[in-house]
Scaffold this motif. Structure first.
Motif, short mmCIF file in Angstrom:
data_model
loop_
_atom_site.label_atom_id
_atom_site.label_comp_id
_atom_site.label_asym_id
_atom_site.label_seq_id
_atom_site.Cartn_x
_atom_site.Cartn_y
_atom_site.Cartn_z
N PRO A 90 -8.24 7.95 7.49
CA PRO A 90 -8.03 7.79 8.85
C PRO A 90 -7.52 6.41 9.31
O PRO A 90 -7.09 6.50 10.22
CB PRO A 90 -9.55 8.50 9.40
N LYS A 91 -8.51 5.16 8.25
CA LYS A 91 -7.50 4.28 9.00
C LYS A 91 -6.36 4.06 8.83
O LYS A 91 -6.29 2.66 9.47
CB LYS A 91 -9.00 3.61 8.29
N VAL A 92 -5.83 4.59 7.75
CA VAL A 92 -4.10 4.62 7.76
C VAL A 92 -3.62 4.86 9.19
O VAL A 92 -2.48 4.50 9.18
CB VAL A 92 -3.99 4.72 6.08
N ARG B 193 6.08 -6.90 10.67
CA ARG B 193 5.65 -6.87 9.33
C ARG B 193 5.07 -5.30 8.66
O ARG B 193 4.78 -5.53 7.63
CB ARG B 193 5.08 -7.50 8.87
N ARG B 194 4.28 -5.08 9.61
CA ARG B 194 3.78 -3.69 9.16
C ARG B 194 2.76 -3.65 7.76
O ARG B 194 2.83 -3.04 6.90
CB ARG B 194 4.98 -2.11 9.62
N VAL B 195 1.90 -4.66 8.20
CA VAL B 195 0.36 -5.02 7.28
C VAL B 195 -0.58 -3.91 7.87
O VAL B 195 -0.93 -4.42 8.89
CB VAL B 195 0.77 -6.16 7.18
N LEU B 196 -0.96 -3.19 6.55
CA LEU B 196 -2.08 -2.83 7.13
C LEU B 196 -3.30 -3.38 7.15
O LEU B 196 -3.44 -4.46 6.67
CB LEU B 196 -2.49 -1.05 6.25
N VAL B 197 -4.73 -3.39 7.60
CA VAL B 197 -5.62 -4.38 6.98
C VAL B 197 -6.52 -3.23 6.71
O VAL B 197 -7.34 -2.83 7.69
CB VAL B 197 -6.45 -5.18 8.89
N LEU B 198 -7.35 -3.47 5.51
CA LEU B 198 -8.08 -1.99 5.62
C LEU B 198 -9.09 -2.63 4.51
O LEU B 198 -9.06 -3.64 3.67
CB LEU B 198 -6.91 -1.18 4.20
N ASP B 199 -9.92 -2.88 4.63
CA ASP B 199 -11.78 -3.30 4.56
C ASP B 199 -11.63 -4.35 4.20
O ASP B 199 -11.64 -5.65 3.77
CB ASP B 199 -12.34 -2.99 3.38
N ALA C 79 3.66 0.65 2.69
CA ALA C 79 5.39 0.71 1.80
C ALA C 79 6.70 1.50 2.54
O ALA C 79 5.67 2.25 3.81
CB ALA C 79 5.33 1.60 0.49
N PRO C 80 8.04 1.04 2.78
CA PRO C 80 8.37 1.33 3.62
C PRO C 80 7.87 3.81 3.76
O PRO C 80 8.11 4.21 4.28
CB PRO C 80 9.99 1.13 3.20
N TYR D 214 0.68 -1.03 -0.28
CA TYR D 214 0.02 -0.11 -0.36
C TYR D 214 1.02 0.96 0.18
O TYR D 214 2.12 1.33 1.11
CB TYR D 214 -1.11 0.21 1.28
N ASP D 215 0.21 1.87 -1.03
CA ASP D 215 1.67 3.62 -1.00
C ASP D 215 1.11 4.34 -1.17
O ASP D 215 -0.42 4.72 -1.81
CB ASP D 215 2.71 3.14 -2.47
#
Lengths: 159, 388
Positions: B228-230, B173-179, B186-187, B122-123
């Motif tokens: 906001p969710k990010v 692992r810095r993984v977002l949960v989006l929906d 992305a770093p 996700y970038d």
């Protein structure tokens, strides 16, 4: 694929408490009996008599008489406790013949599949008891000389 | 009392025996006594070895075959007593078992996650994705369908890890949960979000130990179109969110921002950055308030420091990005990699690259003794590769 293992106290696996003399050998509702070899039967075995189980109230020794054979058992502590898992029988389903083609394909689609395409949920197991002891008949059966009326149905066969 | 065969197990259900480690036994007994319901899960794909997951642990399941038979004996269930000839004392054999399942504590099997999430980053600029998705259907019928989304539920169903371990793994692992969908951030985008957060903390003069979450998410959304969710998920990774207030973990944020800068100077691209330049860049990025938290120690194990060889230039060391997380976890391979990178190491320099694969200093010294050779000269102790 996920198989749930439920820890519930409402077990539906047994028909109630065992006779009190058996309770020290396992849990209130369930005991484990270990023996060498297997019990083999020729015909339909449901409801058939296997033998007579006796427990000496004083020595806590158990004996199992199967036909002309006598087994001596003892109480053994399990090295690690065992959870007894129980899975209820599969609910009666409509047989394939009763379904026409259409119905069957609908049912296929209903099955939830996971990411890799495997069936998502399997039928689960219930933990119905935790057992820390077992009754072990470790020796070979002794033949009985005295003629006692013999109960039919089972015999012990060595592996 | 009479011992009888029960009805066929196909009609009355079947049994299995599961050996319980002490901690699990306690759990089961508690839940049986207190009448609460808990659920464990056996997980695995058809070609995996099955594991049992509690809420926070993973156990490998092994089958032990018994030569003896174990009979499961209970009172007859109602269905079978209907027949004739049953006495009060009768007990029945419900099932005959030849196998015990053993549980062995295991690490969560999350390595597959790296592969599953590849290419799903996700970038910046992915904010409008939702709209693209909805248009796709009617506008471009012929286009090959997009890769199926990999969701949190998919991960929970297919990965052999307990829920808590999965959550921790995703966080690390810095993984977002989006929906519901899993998207590793992305770093560079992560650095951007963090820098913005720090800036707004200062410009809105919010206390960094208790900053209102909504103020920050609104600011980032209005001015930079960051959802906001990010933002809230990033905040949770780098601090504690309690009651709508964010308490920031200063060191974690400062470290991540430092990494973000350092990442541009990869060791293998032979493009190091002078230490002072790097530190001043880093300080600017984190802002005045957090300047004093900047310390190269935060980045240990992520960089190589090279003393300047050029006698005419300033004698300042240079830094390059060299993350230990990319090194092999197996000791022999890791040492081989390290000695290919440099032929000799100072003890202090090599230590950060070993901390991941050993639990304490004693074990580290053992590894060094086994896989490296120590040479002492005027400058101190050096480690070099062992001769084969």
């Amino acid at each position: 694929m996920l198989i749930p293992v439920n820890l519930t106290s409402s077990s539906s696996s047994s028909g109630g408490s065992l006779p009190p003399q058996l309770a020290p050998f396992g849990s209130d509702e369930l005991i484990l009996i270990e023996m060498q070899g297997t019990l083999e039967t020729d015909s339909k075995r449901a409801g058939m008599m296997v033998g007579t189980l006796d427990i000496d109230d004083r020595t806590k020794k158990s004996t199992l008489r199967i036909g002309h054979h006598l087994l001596e058992g003892k109480l053994v502590n399990l090295p690690k406790p065992l959870a007894v898992l129980y899975r209820p029988p599969r609910p009666p389903t409509i047989t394939e013949d009763d379904m026409d083609e259409e119905e069957r394909s609908v049912e296929e689609e209903d099955v939830e599949r996971d990411w890799a395409g495997a069936k998502k949920e399997q039928r689960g197991w219930d933990v119905v008891a935790v057992v820390k002891k077992k009754m072990v008949f470790s020796k070979r059966p002794m033949p009985m000389v005295a003629s006692i009326p013999v109960a039919p149905g089972g015999s012990v066969v060595k592996k | 009392m009479n011992l009888k065969f029960g009805n066929d197990s196909a009609d009355t259900g079947s049994f299995k025996l599961l050996e319980l480690p002490p901690d699990l036994c306690k759990l089961v007994e508690q839940s049986l006594e207190s009448n609460t319901t808990a659920t464990w899960t056996i997980k695995g794909q058809t070609n995996d070895d099955a594991v049992l997951c509690t809420t926070n642990k993973t156990y490998a399941i092994r089958s032990i075959v018994l030569s003896n038979s174990v009979l499961v004996v209970t009172r007859p269930d109602d269905a079978s007593t209907v027949g004739s000839g049953w006495e009060q004392e009768d007990v029945v054999i419900r099932d005959t078992l030849h196998e015990v399942l053993e549980l062995v504590p295991s690490v969560p099997r999350l390595q597959v996650l790296n592969g599953l999430l590849r290419g799903r980053e996700y970038d910046e600029g992915h904010e409008d994705e939702d709209m693209e998705d909805s248009q796709e259907g009617d506008a471009e019928e012929g286009r090959p369908t997009k890769r199926r989304k990999f969701t949190y539920d998919d991960a929970r169903a297919s990965l052999q890890a307990s829920e808590m371990e999965l959550d921790r793994g995703l966080r690390e692992r810095r993984v977002l949960v989006l929906d519901g969908e899993l998207r590793p951030i992305a770093p560079t985008h992560l650095t951007t979000v963090l820098e913005l957060l720090l800036n707004y903390l200062v410009s809105l003069s919010l206390p960094h130990s208790a900053a209102p979450v909504t103020d920050l998410t609104l600011a980032l959304e209005d001015d930079h179109e960051i959802k906001p969710k990010v933002t809230t998920q990033v905040m949770a990774w780098f601090g504690q969110v309690d009651d709508g207030l964010w308490s920031l973990n200063v060191n974690a944020v400062v470290k991540e921002i430092g990494l973000g800068i350092l990442r541009a100077y990869k060791w293998w691209q032979d493009d190091p950055i002078p230490e002072s330049v790097f530190v001043s860049k880093w300080k600017t990025a984190v802002g005045d308030t957090f300047e004093e938290s900047v310390s190269l120690d935060l980045l240990l194990g992520n960089y190589l420091s090279q003393p300047s060889i050029d006698a005419f230039a300033s004698s300042e060391p240079t830094l390059a990005y060299f993350p230990s997380s990319t090194l092999p976890t197996e000791p022999v391979a890791r040492f081989a990699d390290l000695f290919l990178t440099r032929t000799r190491w100072k003890a202090d320099d090599i230590a950060p690259f070993l901390s991941e694969i050993c639990v304490d200093n004693k074990e580290r010294d053992k590894l060094l003794l086994k896989h490296a050779r120590a040479i002492t000269d005027a400058e101190g102790v050096w480690y070099t590769a062992r001769m084969k």
